[in-house]
Design a protein around this motif. Structure first.
Motif, PDB file in Angstrom:
ATOM      1  N   HIS A   1       0.811  -1.215   0.000  1.00  8.39           N
ATOM      2  CA  HIS A   1       0.000   0.000   0.000  1.00  8.39           C
ATOM      3  C   HIS A   1       0.842   1.262   0.000  1.00  8.39           C
ATOM      4  O   HIS A   1       0.805   2.054  -0.926  1.00  8.39           O
ATOM      5  N   ASP A   2       1.605   1.375   1.084  1.00  9.35           N
ATOM      6  CA  ASP A   2       2.199   2.675   1.379  1.00  9.35           C
ATOM      7  C   ASP A   2       3.491   2.935   0.623  1.00  9.35           C
ATOM      8  O   ASP A   2       3.799   4.080   0.317  1.00  9.35           O
TER       9      ASP A   2
ATOM     10  N   ALA B   1       2.843   4.039  -3.176  1.00  5.79           N
ATOM     11  CA  ALA B   1       2.312   5.382  -3.447  1.00  5.79           C
ATOM     12  C   ALA B   1       3.425   6.386  -3.789  1.00  5.79           C
ATOM     13  O   ALA B   1       3.346   7.039  -4.839  1.00  5.79           O
TER      14      ALA B   1
ATOM     15  N   TYR C   1     -12.553   6.715  16.688  1.00  5.83           N
ATOM     16  CA  TYR C   1     -11.460   6.088  15.957  1.00  5.83           C
ATOM     17  C   TYR C   1     -10.276   5.755  16.867  1.00  5.83           C
ATOM     18  O   TYR C   1      -9.202   5.401  16.401  1.00  5.83           O
TER      19      TYR C   1
ATOM     20  N   LYS D   1      -8.228   2.662  16.366  1.00  9.65           N
ATOM     21  CA  LYS D   1      -7.349   2.554  15.208  1.00  9.65           C
ATOM     22  C   LYS D   1      -5.985   3.187  15.440  1.00  9.65           C
ATOM     23  O   LYS D   1      -5.042   2.925  14.688  1.00  9.65           O
TER      24      LYS D   1
ATOM     25  N   VAL E   1      -0.860  -0.417  13.006  1.00  5.78           N
ATOM     26  CA  VAL E   1       0.166  -0.031  12.047  1.00  5.78           C
ATOM     27  C   VAL E   1      -0.472   0.621  10.817  1.00  5.78           C
ATOM     28  O   VAL E   1      -1.469   0.110  10.299  1.00  5.78           O
ATOM     29  N   PHE E   2       0.072   1.731  10.392  1.00  2.00           N
ATOM     30  CA  PHE E   2      -0.325   2.453   9.168  1.00  2.00           C
ATOM     31  C   PHE E   2      -1.743   3.000   9.199  1.00  2.00           C
ATOM     32  O   PHE E   2      -2.335   3.254   8.164  1.00  2.00           O
ATOM     33  N   GLN E   3      -2.291   3.111  10.400  1.00  2.00           N
ATOM     34  CA  GLN E   3      -3.601   3.742  10.490  1.00  2.00           C
ATOM     35  C   GLN E   3      -3.383   5.181  10.920  1.00  2.00           C
ATOM     36  O   GLN E   3      -2.688   5.454  11.895  1.00  2.00           O
ATOM     37  N   ARG E   4      -3.978   6.114  10.164  1.00  2.00           N
ATOM     38  CA  ARG E   4      -3.799   7.528  10.493  1.00  2.00           C
ATOM     39  C   ARG E   4      -5.166   8.184  10.573  1.00  2.00           C
ATOM     40  O   ARG E   4      -6.121   7.765   9.916  1.00  2.00           O
ATOM     41  N   LEU E   5      -5.239   9.205  11.418  1.00  2.00           N
ATOM     42  CA  LEU E   5      -6.494   9.938  11.524  1.00  2.00           C
ATOM     43  C   LEU E   5      -6.408  11.271  10.785  1.00  2.00           C
ATOM     44  O   LEU E   5      -7.358  12.043  10.756  1.00  2.00           O
ATOM     45  N   HIS E   6      -5.235  11.523  10.227  1.00  2.00           N
ATOM     46  CA  HIS E   6      -5.062  12.802   9.520  1.00  2.00           C
ATOM     47  C   HIS E   6      -4.430  12.518   8.175  1.00  2.00           C
ATOM     48  O   HIS E   6      -3.684  11.562   8.024  1.00  2.00           O
ATOM     49  N   THR E   7      -4.746  13.364   7.212  1.00  2.00           N
ATOM     50  CA  THR E   7      -4.087  13.212   5.926  1.00  2.00           C
ATOM     51  C   THR E   7      -2.676  13.779   6.051  1.00  2.00           C
ATOM     52  O   THR E   7      -2.394  14.579   6.944  1.00  2.00           O
ATOM     53  N   SER E   8      -1.826  13.350   5.128  1.00  2.00           N
ATOM     54  CA  SER E   8      -0.430  13.785   5.184  1.00  2.00           C
ATOM     55  C   SER E   8      -0.326  15.306   5.022  1.00  2.00           C
ATOM     56  O   SER E   8       0.608  15.915   5.516  1.00  2.00           O
ATOM     57  N   SER E   9      -1.325  15.853   4.335  1.00  2.52           N
ATOM     58  CA  SER E   9      -1.252  17.301   4.123  1.00  2.52           C
ATOM     59  C   SER E   9      -1.544  18.056   5.414  1.00  2.52           C
ATOM     60  O   SER E   9      -1.021  19.133   5.644  1.00  2.52           O
TER      61      SER E   9
END
Lengths: 593, 154
Positions: free
Chosen positions: A374-375, A378, A532, A535, A539-547
């Motif tokens: 996945h990651d 990208a 959330y 979560k 692993v690899f769970q985020r609550l915010h976008t990278s931006s």
């Protein structure tokens, strides 16, 4: 010799036939008459040269026939040979009286008989009777006999009598010899028997010695054996008890003799199976016990219980079935078995723990490969895509413009992001695998050190640090440093939008977790939706976008992993735009690993 | 091209992917009617007229494009919600993701996904793939009743 005519007068057909065959073999012509009367009749017809005559016959006996022949002129040349026993003087007298020419003693010898007959026929003339003047009267046994026999006849009779006597004498001597021989044999037999008896006695003595030696050997073995050896009769009563049995059970031989086997076995502590076996022994169903080995709980004389192993065999003594039991105190073995069982349980637990660890490791590996697909793809896709867009833009415009610059930035950021992902993944995987080295240390100085390390990143920001005073903790120093690094950097990151960031690093104790230190990092940052919260630590769970907030989604997973490896757990509290608190516990003592 | 564009709901957290995808859709001039949301939660807010989409015009999008890994609510969860809702289940939903993880594939098809597209790493393949995807679902495919159709003058 041929053609000499002989008349046999004999009432026994068998005897007559034997004589006939004997004489016919010698060439004589033979006629048989079955008694004196028939003999006389045949004699008239045949006028034989010789009449061989038996004495005792029906109708007319031998003497009467002889007399008739000798007194009749018609038979003047006929010789009469009487078969007589000649054992009594009366026989001799009667023979002389009837004027028989000669006599053959009965039982006759065949050769002698034939020789006699041949002699008589050849010398017929000599037998011719001389004239006898007067009869000689003889008185014998109260009876008077008139003897008219001639000298030849008398001589023949005497010779024959002498022959008989001589033969008898020879027979007697022979008999005597035989007797002597028998006596000698008997003596030999007696000597032989005596010596065999002596050797038998010797042998028996030896056997007795062997038996006594063997018994001594048995007693020595039985008494020196370390296992108890006992014997029980059909009723279950003890009749043999060795030295080891005394030591093991505490009963002396004379105390236990005749007592029932059940006295040795505990009633209370044995389970059903043992009870069954126990009954088996005391009922002495010996056919069914042979070769069996049982484990029972036994009783000593003092009432104390101990485990035994009994090996049973059935023996037949003097027609009676008995049981022999060899008994061993297996207390030590039981202890060893218990220990083995306990070790097995521990081993199983360790296998279970290890399996859980492996399953956890496997899950991490899955997450790792999931993230790679996945990651990590990208950023590569982004670099490829924006390089293409940059290239198109440059072709169209012929020079770098703002768009080109933006594409270049994206390409650079993507490369950086990929580097971070790789680093974080490796670090996470290392945290999961590295050996733990727990020590007791002062976490206060570690916290200050970590905060200090972020000073370059927070320049120009207003951050208020609130620090508790911490007790010593017992953990892996470098792993706890990773935990603090992640939590503190998160707090710095998610308070970025705040004019004044407030970050509190604190310490709690809870009544329901008395054996644990509870540490927390609390901030007044952007917070999160509690929906959330589950979560956060995956692993690899985020609550915010990278931006919004850069990151890889690995940091909190690493924190959770380290804390779990210490035997503690993690949780988070928060609310959108109202800050977040991250808690973790650490056991005060070493309760795991 | 004289087409009648329809609305696309596009859930994707990564800005770079958004830009690349919109670039591809723009090849057929479909990019203008794309509503981009940064996570699954906002995608659901849009579908259920919640939050900042409370007063949006009525009607379902002609296509929902979903990334899988997104903050808060992931693409699979959004798909589950769409396919279990009588009002939404007819909307064509397409997963557009980086991975071909089997469990994601299986889960998506179990839930009734209409297509599962793996984003190619190669730029040209990516552009072509997304372009054709858009062409098929927006231009060629006839959407279910209740879909918003916007007539645009071009």
């Amino acid at each position: 010799m041929s053609n000499s005519n002989i008349l046999i007068v004999e009432d026994s057909a068998t005897q007559a036939e034997i004589l006939r065959r004997l004489l016919m073999k010698e060439g004589y012509t033979v006629t048989i008459a079955k008694d004196g009367a028939e003999g006389l009749e045949y004699a008239h017809k045949l006028i034989p040269q010789l009449i061989l005559c038996d004495i005792n016959m029906p109708v007319m006996n031998g003497y009467q026939l002889c007399k008739a022949i000798k007194t009749d002129e018609a038979f003047s040349g006929v010789l009469v040979l009487l078969l007589t026993s000649l054992t009594e003087p009366k026989d001799i007298i009667k023979g002389l009286e009837c004027e028989a020419d000669s006599f053959i003693p009965k039982p006759y010898d065949e050769k002698y008989l034939l020789a006699c007959i041949q002699h008589m026929i050849l010398n017929r003339a000599q037998f011719k009777k001389e004239p006898v003047q007067s009869a000689t009267n003889i008185n014998y046994g109260g009876q008077t006999y008139a003897i008219r026999a001639g000298r030849m006849q008398i001589l023949n009779l005497l010779l024959t009598t002498y022959d008989v006597a001589t033969i008898k004498n020879i027979e007697l001597t022979k008999l005597q010899e035989e007797l002597k021989q028998i006596n000698m044999n008997l003596e030999e037999i007696v000597i032989e028997r005596t010596s065999s008896l002596l050797s038998e006695i010797e042998r028996r003595k030896q056997i007795e010695q062997v038996l006594s030696d063997s018994e001594e050997t048995f007693r020595t073995i039985a008494s020196s054996a370390h296992d108890a050896i006992i014997m029980i009769d059909k009723g279950g009563n003890i009749f043999y008890w060795n030295l080891a049995a005394e030591f093991i059970f505490g009963w002396r031989d004379e105390e236990i003799h005749g007592k029932n086997f059940s006295i040795l076995i505990s009633n209370e502590s044995n389970n059903e199976v043992f009870d069954k076996d126990h009954n088996l022994i005391i009922s002495s169903d010996h056919d069914h016990i042979d070769g069996r080995i049982l484990e029972l709980i036994a009783l000593k004389k003092d009432g104390s219980e101990f485990p035994i192993e009994i090996s049973l065999s059935s023996i037949n003594l003097k027609g009676q079935l008995n049981a022999v039991g060899i008994i061993r105190d297996i207390s030590d073995r039981k202890k060893a078995e218990d220990k083995i069982n306990q070790l097995n349980v521990e081993l199983e637990q360790r296998v279970k723990d290890r399996t859980e660890q492996l399953e956890a490791a496997n899950k991490e590996l899955e997450a790792f490969s999931y993230s790679v697909s996945h990651d990590l793809r990208a950023p590569i896709r982004h670099i490829a895509g924006f390089v293409e867009l940059l290239s198109n833009n440059l072709k169209e415009n012929g020079q770098m413009d703002d768009n080109s610059q933006r594409y270049l930035n994206i390409i650079t950021d993507s490369a950086k992001q990929m580097g971070m992902l790789i680093d974080d993944l490796l670090s996470f995987s290392r945290m999961s695998r590295s050996d733990m080295n727990k020590t007791s240390f002062d976490i206060n100085s570690l916290i200050k050190e970590v905060i200090h390390s972020y000073e370059p990143d927070v320049q120009g920001r207003d951050i208020s640090w609130k620090l508790n005073d911490f007790p010593q903790i017992y953990a892996d120093y470098s792993l706890i440093r990773v935990v603090l690094n992640n939590l503190i950097s998160n707090a710095i990151k998610f308070t970025r939008t705040r004019p004044q960031a407030i970050i509190e690093i604190g310490y709690n104790e809870k009544e329901d977790l008395p054996d644990n230190h509870i540490l927390f990092v609390k901030d007044n940052g952007v917070g999160f939706d509690m929906n959330y919260a589950n979560k956060l630590f995956l692993v690899f769970q985020r609550l915010h976008t990278s931006s919004q907030f850069e990151g890889t989604g690995i940091g909190l997973a690493t924190v959770a992993r380290i804390v779990q490896r210490h035997g503690g757990h993690v949780w988070a509290e928060g609310f959108p735009e109202q800050g977040a608190s991250f808690y973790f516990t650490l056991p005060k003592q070493d309760t795991k690993n | 091209m004289n087409i009648s564009p329809k609305r696309i709901l596009f859930a994707e957290d990564n800005e770079n992917d958004v830009e690349l995808t919109l670039t591809a859709l723009n090849e057929y001039h479909l990019a203008n009617e794309v509503i981009v949301v940064p996570d699954g939660e906002e995608a659901l807010d849009y579908l259920y007229y919640r939050g900042k989409y409370q007063s949006r015009e009525k009607g379902n999008p002609a296509l929902v494009l979903l990334d899988i890994k997104m903050p808060k609510v992931d693409g699979i969860e959004v798909l589950r919600r769409i396919k279990s809702d009588q009002q939404l289940k007819m909307i064509p939903a397409v997963i557009l993701t980086s991975s071909r993880e089997e469990r994601d594939l299986i889960e998506s098809y179990k839930l009734g996904v209409n297509a599962y597209v793996v984003k190619p790493v190669d730029f040209h393949e990516f552009i072509n793939g997304v372009k054709e995807l858009g062409l098929f679902w927006i231009v060629i495919n006839e959407p279910p009743p209740g879909t918003v159709a916007i007539t645009k003058n071009r």
